[in-house]
Write a protein that holds these residues in place. Structure first.
Motif, PDB file in Angstrom:
ATOM      1  N   ARG A  94       0.834  -1.211   0.000  1.00 50.95           N
ATOM      2  CA  ARG A  94       0.000   0.000   0.000  1.00 50.95           C
ATOM      3  C   ARG A  94       0.864   1.255   0.000  1.00 50.95           C
ATOM      4  N   ALA A  95       1.908   1.273   0.827  1.00 54.86           N
ATOM      5  CA  ALA A  95       2.790   2.436   0.900  1.00 54.86           C
ATOM      6  C   ALA A  95       3.483   2.688  -0.430  1.00 54.86           C
ATOM      7  N   ILE A  96       3.979   1.638  -1.053  1.00 59.77           N
ATOM      8  CA  ILE A  96       4.656   1.781  -2.348  1.00 59.77           C
ATOM      9  C   ILE A  96       3.674   2.276  -3.414  1.00 59.77           C
ATOM     10  N   ARG A  97       2.463   1.728  -3.411  1.00 61.82           N
ATOM     11  CA  ARG A  97       1.435   2.173  -4.372  1.00 61.82           C
ATOM     12  C   ARG A  97       1.078   3.642  -4.191  1.00 61.82           C
ATOM     13  N   LEU A  98       1.102   4.103  -2.936  1.00 63.49           N
ATOM     14  CA  LEU A  98       0.787   5.508  -2.659  1.00 63.49           C
ATOM     15  C   LEU A  98       1.971   6.436  -2.950  1.00 63.49           C
ATOM     16  N   GLY A  99       3.141   5.863  -3.245  1.00 64.29           N
ATOM     17  CA  GLY A  99       4.270   6.692  -3.645  1.00 64.29           C
ATOM     18  C   GLY A  99       5.482   6.670  -2.738  1.00 64.29           C
ATOM     19  N   ALA A 100       5.479   5.839  -1.697  1.00 69.28           N
ATOM     20  CA  ALA A 100       6.660   5.757  -0.828  1.00 69.28           C
ATOM     21  C   ALA A 100       7.854   5.248  -1.629  1.00 69.28           C
ATOM     22  N   ALA A 101       9.012   5.827  -1.359  1.00 75.57           N
ATOM     23  CA  ALA A 101      10.230   5.432  -2.059  1.00 75.57           C
ATOM     24  C   ALA A 101      10.915   4.253  -1.378  1.00 75.57           C
ATOM     25  N   ASN A 102      10.645   4.077  -0.068  1.00 72.89           N
ATOM     26  CA  ASN A 102      11.305   3.024   0.688  1.00 72.89           C
ATOM     27  C   ASN A 102      10.516   2.756   1.961  1.00 72.89           C
ATOM     28  N   TYR A 103      10.920   1.717   2.703  1.00 75.30           N
ATOM     29  CA  TYR A 103      10.162   1.255   3.865  1.00 75.30           C
ATOM     30  C   TYR A 103      11.125   0.672   4.885  1.00 75.30           C
ATOM     31  N   VAL A 104      11.064   1.148   6.135  1.00 74.85           N
ATOM     32  CA  VAL A 104      11.910   0.641   7.209  1.00 74.85           C
ATOM     33  C   VAL A 104      10.994   0.195   8.343  1.00 74.85           C
ATOM     34  N   THR A 105      11.225  -1.019   8.867  1.00 73.08           N
ATOM     35  CA  THR A 105      10.395  -1.484   9.974  1.00 73.08           C
ATOM     36  C   THR A 105      11.119  -1.317  11.303  1.00 73.08           C
ATOM     37  N   LYS A 106      10.352  -0.903  12.317  1.00 74.11           N
ATOM     38  CA  LYS A 106      10.859  -0.782  13.685  1.00 74.11           C
ATOM     39  C   LYS A 106      10.771  -2.160  14.335  1.00 74.11           C
ATOM     40  N   PRO A 107      11.698  -2.501  15.198  1.00 71.07           N
ATOM     41  CA  PRO A 107      12.890  -1.725  15.547  1.00 71.07           C
ATOM     42  C   PRO A 107      13.950  -1.827  14.445  1.00 71.07           C
ATOM     43  N   PHE A 108      14.757  -0.808  14.336  1.00 72.63           N
ATOM     44  CA  PHE A 108      15.831  -0.788  13.342  1.00 72.63           C
ATOM     45  C   PHE A 108      17.101  -0.301  14.024  1.00 72.63           C
ATOM     46  N   THR A 109      18.233  -0.579  13.404  1.00 74.09           N
ATOM     47  CA  THR A 109      19.502  -0.047  13.905  1.00 74.09           C
ATOM     48  C   THR A 109      19.786   1.272  13.184  1.00 74.09           C
ATOM     49  N   PRO A 110      20.636   2.125  13.751  1.00 77.15           N
ATOM     50  CA  PRO A 110      21.024   3.339  13.037  1.00 77.15           C
ATOM     51  C   PRO A 110      21.618   3.023  11.653  1.00 77.15           C
ATOM     52  N   GLU A 111      22.311   1.889  11.567  1.00 76.44           N
ATOM     53  CA  GLU A 111      22.898   1.492  10.276  1.00 76.44           C
ATOM     54  C   GLU A 111      21.805   1.163   9.259  1.00 76.44           C
ATOM     55  N   ASP A 112      20.764   0.442   9.709  1.00 81.11           N
ATOM     56  CA  ASP A 112      19.642   0.123   8.816  1.00 81.11           C
ATOM     57  C   ASP A 112      19.005   1.402   8.281  1.00 81.11           C
ATOM     58  N   LEU A 113      18.721   2.337   9.195  1.00 79.52           N
ATOM     59  CA  LEU A 113      18.072   3.582   8.799  1.00 79.52           C
ATOM     60  C   LEU A 113      18.981   4.405   7.895  1.00 79.52           C
ATOM     61  N   SER A 114      20.254   4.490   8.228  1.00 84.47           N
ATOM     62  CA  SER A 114      21.214   5.237   7.398  1.00 84.47           C
ATOM     63  C   SER A 114      21.249   4.684   5.984  1.00 84.47           C
ATOM     64  N   THR A 115      21.292   3.365   5.868  1.00 86.37           N
ATOM     65  CA  THR A 115      21.329   2.725   4.556  1.00 86.37           C
ATOM     66  C   THR A 115      20.085   3.076   3.747  1.00 86.37           C
ATOM     67  N   LYS A 116      18.903   2.992   4.369  1.00 83.28           N
ATOM     68  CA  LYS A 116      17.650   3.319   3.660  1.00 83.28           C
ATOM     69  C   LYS A 116      17.625   4.782   3.232  1.00 83.28           C
ATOM     70  N   ILE A 117      18.073   5.671   4.115  1.00 87.14           N
ATOM     71  CA  ILE A 117      18.102   7.102   3.786  1.00 87.14           C
ATOM     72  C   ILE A 117      19.018   7.349   2.596  1.00 87.14           C
ATOM     73  N   LEU A 118      20.238   6.820   2.674  1.00 84.91           N
ATOM     74  CA  LEU A 118      21.206   7.059   1.600  1.00 84.91           C
ATOM     75  C   LEU A 118      20.782   6.396   0.288  1.00 84.91           C
ATOM     76  N   ASP A 119      20.247   5.172   0.369  1.00 87.16           N
ATOM     77  CA  ASP A 119      19.751   4.502  -0.842  1.00 87.16           C
ATOM     78  C   ASP A 119      18.648   5.325  -1.502  1.00 87.16           C
ATOM     79  N   THR A 120      17.754   5.867  -0.693  1.00 87.45           N
ATOM     80  CA  THR A 120      16.635   6.648  -1.218  1.00 87.45           C
ATOM     81  C   THR A 120      17.121   7.962  -1.826  1.00 87.45           C
ATOM     82  N   LEU A 121      18.026   8.648  -1.151  1.00 90.62           N
ATOM     83  CA  LEU A 121      18.529   9.918  -1.668  1.00 90.62           C
ATOM     84  C   LEU A 121      19.396   9.744  -2.907  1.00 90.62           C
ATOM     85  N   ASN A 122      20.101   8.623  -2.998  1.00 87.84           N
ATOM     86  CA  ASN A 122      20.982   8.393  -4.137  1.00 87.84           C
ATOM     87  C   ASN A 122      20.316   7.614  -5.259  1.00 87.84           C
ATOM     88  N   GLY A 123      19.090   7.139  -5.005  1.00 84.58           N
ATOM     89  CA  GLY A 123      18.393   6.307  -5.981  1.00 84.58           C
ATOM     90  C   GLY A 123      17.635   7.100  -6.948  1.00 84.58           C
TER      91      GLY A 123
END
Length: 123
Positions: A94-123
């Motif tokens: 549903r999120a992807i269909r509505l236009g989300a670029a990426n998805y992170v599930t809690k709980p996450f590590t700072p590394e997980d979140l950093s990777t998603k942020i950078l992948d999204t910004l560089n993608g």
């Protein structure tokens, strides 16, 4: 300096996300719900590089906010990463269909979140 908007009703979660954003050398803007996020975007959209958006929030949930963001001519281009405990496949789809670029599930590590942020910004 570009901003990342963190939208979550939990102050603790916004603090955790904010420290990860700072490690990536971005500034943080915050909102407690979808309605507040739309107000922040209306005022600061030219400086916002990314939105990190929780799903379960009072006033306006993340799916409604995502739909409003993507339907706005001024800031619909800003990538949105959903950050949520909702790990069910139907919610991710549903999120992807509505236009989300990426998805992170809690709980996450700072590394997980950093990777998603950078992948999204560089993608």
């Amino acid at each position: 300096m570009p901003y990342i908007l963190s939208v979550d009703d939990s102050r603790t979660m916004r603090r955790v996300i904010g420290s990860t954003i700072e490690m990536l050398s971005f500034e943080t803007l915050e909102a407690m719900d979808g309605q507040e996020a739309l107000a922040v975007l209306a005022e600061h959209h030219q400086e916002i590089a990314l939105v990190l958006l929780d799903v379960n929030m009072p006033v306006m949930d993340g799916f409604s906010c995502l739909e409003a963001i993507k339907g706005n001519a001024d800031f619909g281009h800003i990538p949105v990463v959903m950050v949520t405990t909702e790990a069910e496949r139907k919610n991710i789809v549903r999120a992807i269909r509505l236009g989300a670029a990426n998805y992170v599930t809690k709980p996450f590590t700072p590394e997980d979140l950093s990777t998603k942020i950078l992948d999204t910004l560089n993608g």
